[in-house]
Design a protein around this motif. Structure first.
Motif, PDB file in Angstrom:
ATOM      1  N   UNK B  19      27.958 -29.574   0.850  1.00 57.09           N
ATOM      2  CA  UNK B  19      28.846 -29.896   1.966  1.00 57.09           C
ATOM      3  C   UNK B  19      28.216 -30.920   2.886  1.00 57.09           C
ATOM      4  N   UNK B  20      28.905 -32.016   3.092  1.00 55.01           N
ATOM      5  CA  UNK B  20      28.425 -32.972   4.074  1.00 55.01           C
ATOM      6  C   UNK B  20      29.053 -32.576   5.401  1.00 55.01           C
ATOM      7  N   UNK B  21      28.324 -31.808   6.209  1.00 55.34           N
ATOM      8  CA  UNK B  21      28.900 -31.274   7.438  1.00 55.34           C
ATOM      9  C   UNK B  21      29.064 -32.370   8.476  1.00 55.34           C
ATOM     10  N   UNK B  22      28.092 -33.281   8.558  1.00 58.59           N
ATOM     11  CA  UNK B  22      28.176 -34.397   9.500  1.00 58.59           C
ATOM     12  C   UNK B  22      27.765 -35.667   8.773  1.00 58.59           C
ATOM     13  N   UNK B  23      28.544 -36.726   8.993  1.00 58.58           N
ATOM     14  CA  UNK B  23      28.277 -37.963   8.291  1.00 58.58           C
ATOM     15  C   UNK B  23      28.139 -39.078   9.332  1.00 58.58           C
ATOM     16  N   UNK B  24      26.916 -39.307   9.744  1.00 58.54           N
ATOM     17  CA  UNK B  24      26.609 -40.396  10.668  1.00 58.54           C
ATOM     18  C   UNK B  24      27.534 -40.428  11.893  1.00 58.54           C
ATOM     19  N   UNK B  25      27.517 -39.347  12.656  1.00 59.95           N
ATOM     20  CA  UNK B  25      28.357 -39.309  13.854  1.00 59.95           C
ATOM     21  C   UNK B  25      27.548 -39.670  15.093  1.00 59.95           C
ATOM     22  N   UNK B  26      28.238 -40.226  16.078  1.00 64.28           N
ATOM     23  CA  UNK B  26      27.604 -40.558  17.349  1.00 64.28           C
ATOM     24  C   UNK B  26      28.451 -40.010  18.483  1.00 64.28           C
TER      25      UNK B  26
END
Ligand SMILES: Nc1ncnc2c1ncn2[C@@H]1O[C@H](COP(=O)(O)OP(=O)(O)OP(=O)(O)O)[C@@H](O)[C@H]1O
Ligand SMILES: [Mg+2]
Lengths: 345, 508
Positions: B19-26
């Motif tokens: 699972x990619x829970x977060x993908x490069x968030x800002x």
């Protein structure tokens, strides 16, 4: 009723119920055994209780964190033997230095347990089952299977059990129970008033929540095991003073009595609740049962069975009482404040 | 905004297994702002929070506090930097008393506990929230709303610069929410940066200054609240339009399934009277602590009533255990999913089939996994449970998805009478509609449904009738056309409403 509830926490009530059970037990034995209410009986029981209590205080610290230390019997045995051997070689040694040494040796063994459990992430029951055998093995190796005999020891340590600290009538508080009582008092306050103590409760109560609250559990757990070891070391000294003769079997089986004492005293196996005061009362109950059953000259097998039965009864009575009382004792619904927030207090 | 950013999250990614829970968030937080974070269940909101408080370590990306990169390895470090969080699932220490629970994180600073002061301070903090609790009582068995209040008290008692609130209002009712918002506004004035997560849109638009939306672990949009409409925010969240709130279709009122007369269990509730028909949804409204859950517990035999009569399918019954209730075809979906609803380490699939597992055995008594999987798959699609696989342990799902599993589990037992306690707690807007549609379908099939909810719009949309409780008393039963936000709130806070009270008297 509300005042009572505010002033008397549930835990105290639980201890009171244990005192009640204890009184009943003593009355029963008093009826069954001639000359039961004598200073001699008291001394016998109190020196057995002293050893169990001392180690049970340490065990309580560990149990609170949702762990268990099964190696206490081996630590007591090892320390007792080591101190005895040491005393048989050196004449002059002050009791204080000997006590420090006892706690140092025990503490070191406890530290090993703690590090393996907390940082090695191995379940405590596995670690301490292992070290129970290892410490015992170390004792066998170190002693070369020889015993320490009473005559090898300096007189002061042999006389320590007769030392009287305080007299009340015919009865007296002797040195060994005195040491145990001291430990109980110290740790009672540590657990109630120090943030270290409170965090032990927190860790055992909910490891997940402790993690979120930023409590560094491994350090606390290691410390708890180390203290348990140190108290077992001191227990080793008490053992030496009481029995004089130390074989490689010294302290075997003590872990069960100690865990039983703590649990009977209301310390939860699943961590988070219990007090050293309870553990002491548990130890008194266990010690009284054991010594009195010996006095009744019941055969060994029945003695253990009766003891087991009594433990189950004590714990069940305690459970039932607590379950009945808890709803009365805590009112934990959310209450809306009256419009004037400070109007009523 | 002119001030310098207080906390900046830059290109943070986090992967859990597949699972990619977060993908490069800002995300940037300024002092003195309330920043709302929106996203569907499983969008990665809670994961981001756990990264901000040092519970999880990001795979990549950085966190800057006042322009300086910081690394957080545990929540103690985060607290030292003034970052505190109220987590989605309240986690109290059951063996510590409430005062200690509130101040647990303060203990590092003073090695000795002064109990008297501790109790007084705890009472003060709770008073700020407009509630009183017995602070000496152990936290064991605390109702969910009280647990959440303790969590809030815990967070505001700290000296915070960044306060993160992950669905703090999910089990609170309007009164508590109002108090909380007053507090949040004070903190904002004092320059605290607040990150606020909620699935209740009205709350978000009431309190937030800026709104950020995540979808599938990715950043979608960020805008000042003035430039966002609820419709747009929802479209960003779910990636499609969602119509208005689903309203229950009228269904024919069938036979009386459950009839309750003068039911009491002092001091929790007294003299409760109602009838529940097949095909009907009876909403149970009221403020937190009004005793709604207690009524449900009594009906389900967990904490049986002391007085009164319950008639079920026309026969008087005495229900003393949940097992008995279940055998009679009742189901209770509890509000506290972690304690009562789920076996957290077990797979999602096994959780769903647990109460009806005997239907999944073959002739040798072995559980047939392909059948379980088929059922689980059915609910996964119907309620859009977001998970990488059906064998994922339930404890690792996001909060809203856990709630969906609880619902699936009980619906799958095909009950006659369904008691729902906060059925959409923590469920996102899209899935909420699905749940509402499902409740509607069940009612159409002739189920009788008792629905406890603190979410007033939900109560209004889904109920055929609404029973309002206040401090253990039944304040009245409102027919659908009489029930409005105003009438129900008035009854819930105890302003006299002539008609419904009369009606209650009729039943008695
Ligand atoms: N410890 C974990 N192990 C494996 N997967 C995890 C873990 N924690 C979270 N996940 C997964 O990461 C994703 C994001 O979860 P997260 O809890 O951040 O969602 P959320 O936005 O908070 O949702 P909700 O609104 O339901 O609370 C989910 O798919 C979840 O299953
Ligand atoms: Mg979440």
């Amino acid at each position: 009723m509300r005042r009572v509830r505010r002033l008397v926490p549930l835990q105290r009530l639980r201890e009171l119920s244990l005192v009640l059970i204890l009184i009943i037990v003593i009355v029963i034995f008093g009826n069954q055994i001639d000359n039961y209410y004598t200073p001699r009986t008291f001394n016998r029981i109190s020196s057995t209780v002293a050893l169990i209590t001392l180690v049970a205080v340490g065990q309580t610290l560990v149990l609170l964190t949702r762990n268990v230390d099964l190696s206490v019997g081996s630590m007591v045995g090892f320390t007792a033997y080591y101190l005895g051997r040491h005393l048989s070689k050196t004449e002059d040694m002050s009791p204080m230095v000997l006590a420090a040494m006892a706690m140092g040796i025990g503490g070191a063994m406890g530290l090993i347990n703690g590090l393996l459990v907390a940082y090695g992430r191995i379940p405590a029951i596995v670690v301490t089952l292992g070290t129970m055998a290892i410490y015992r093995g170390a004792l066998v190796r170190y002693s070369d299977s020889k015993s320490v005999a009473t005559r090898e020891l300096p007189p002061w340590i042999k006389d320590l059990p007769q030392e009287t600290l305080y007299k009340f009538g015919e009865y007296e508080l002797r040195a060994l129970p005195g040491i145990a009582l001291g430990a109980v008092i110290i740790f009672f306050f540590i657990l109630l008033y120090s943030s270290f103590g409170r965090r032990l409760y927190a860790i055992g109560s909910s490891p997940e929540a402790a993690h979120l609250a930023g409590i560094h559990a491994p350090r606390m757990v290691t410390l708890a095991f180390t203290l348990c070891g140190a108290l077992s070391g001191l227990g080793g000294m008490v053992y030496l003073a009481r029995f004089g003769t130390i074989t490689v079997e010294a302290g075997r089986g003590l872990e069960l009595q100690v865990v039983a004492a703590a649990v009977v005293g209301g310390v939860s196996i699943t961590g988070g609740s219990g007090t050293v005061l309870g553990a002491m009362l548990g130890a008194i109950l266990i010690g009284t049962l054991e010594q009195s059953l010996i006095r009744m000259q019941i055969n060994e097998f029945w003695k253990d069975a009766v003891m087991g039965l009594c433990i189950i009864v004590a714990v069940s009575v305690d459970r039932i009482l607590i379950n009945q009382l808890t709803p009365w004792w805590s009112r934990t619904e959310l209450q809306r404040m009256p419009e004037e927030p400070h109007a009523e207090v | 905004m002119t001030a310098d950013p207080l906390l900046e999250i830059r290109n943070v990614s986090k992967q859990f297994g597949a699972t990619k829970a977060l993908d490069s968030v800002s995300l940037t937080l300024y002092p003195g702002e309330v920043h709302a974070l929106l996203g569907e269940n499983g969008a990665g909101k809670s994961t981001l929070i756990k990264i901000m408080t040092g519970i999880h370590q990001p795979d990549s990306g950085e966190i800057l506090l006042q322009g300086h990169p910081i690394s957080l390895h545990n929540s103690a470090q985060a607290q030292k930097h003034g970052i505190a969080a109220i987590y989605q699932e309240p986690l109290v220490f059951p063996d510590l008393n409430i005062a200690e629970n509130i101040f647990i994180s303060h203990q590092r600073r003073n090695p000795l506990v002064r109990w008297g002061k501790l109790y007084r301070d705890a009472e003060k903090v709770l008073a700020q929230l407009g509630v009183a609790l017995d602070v000496r009582a152990l936290a064991r068995g605390l109702p969910l709303a009280a647990q959440q209040t303790v969590e809030i008290a815990k967070a505001i008692s700290m000296d915070v610069r960044v306060l993160i609130m992950d669905e703090p209002t999910a089990s609170l009712s309007i009164h508590e929410v109002k108090q909380l918002f007053a507090l949040v506004r004070n903190l904002r004035k004092a320059g605290v940066a607040i990150l606020f997560i909620s699935h209740r849109m009205d709350e978000v638009f009431e309190i937030a200054d800026r709104v950020t939306v995540f979808r599938d672990g990715q950043f979608v949009s960020m805008a000042p609240v003035a430039e966002v409409t609820p419709e747009r925010a929802i479209r960003d969240m779910v990636g499609r339009e969602i119509g208005d709130i689903f309203v229950k279709e009228p269904s024919p009122r069938g036979d009386v399934i459950l009839s309750v007369k003068a039911l009491s269990r002092e001091p929790r509730f007294r003299n409760i009277n109602f009838e529940l028909h097949a095909g009907e949804v009876l909403g149970l409204a009221g403020l937190v602590g009004a005793g709604r859950t207690d009524v449900a517990l009594a009906l389900f035999g967990i904490a049986p009533a002391h007085h009164g009569h319950i008639e079920y399918l026309g026969k008087e019954v005495h229900i003393h255990s949940p097992k008995q209730a279940t055998q009679m075809g009742m189901v209770y979906v509890p509000e506290d999913r972690r304690q009562h609803g789920l076996v957290l380490p077990m797979s999602l699939m096994a959780n769903i089939s647990l109460p009806s597992v005997k239907n999944y055995r073959n002739q040798f008594g072995m559980v047939q996994h392909h059948k379980e999987a088929a059922t689980a798959e059915h609910y996964r699609q119907q309620l859009s449970i977001r998970t990488s696989s059906l064998s994922m342990p339930a404890g690792k799902l996001s909060g809203g998805n856990q709630q969906k599993v609880v619902l699936s589990k009980w619906l799958n037992t095909k009950p006659r009478l369904l008691i729902l306690d906060e059925p959409t707690r923590g469920i996102d807007v899209g899935a909420k509609q699905e749940v509402h549609r499902l409740i509607n379908d069940l009612a159409q099939q002739g189920l009788a449904i008792l629905m406890i909810s603190s979410d007033l719009p939900e109560v209004l949309a889904m109920s055929d009738r609404v029973l309002v409780m206040r401090e253990g008393q039944q304040m009245g039963i409102f027919e659908r056309h009489e029930a409005t936000q105003e009438t129900i709130m008035a009854a819930a806070i105890g302003q006299s409403v002539e008609k419904p009270v009369e009606r209650a008297a009729e039943y008695a």
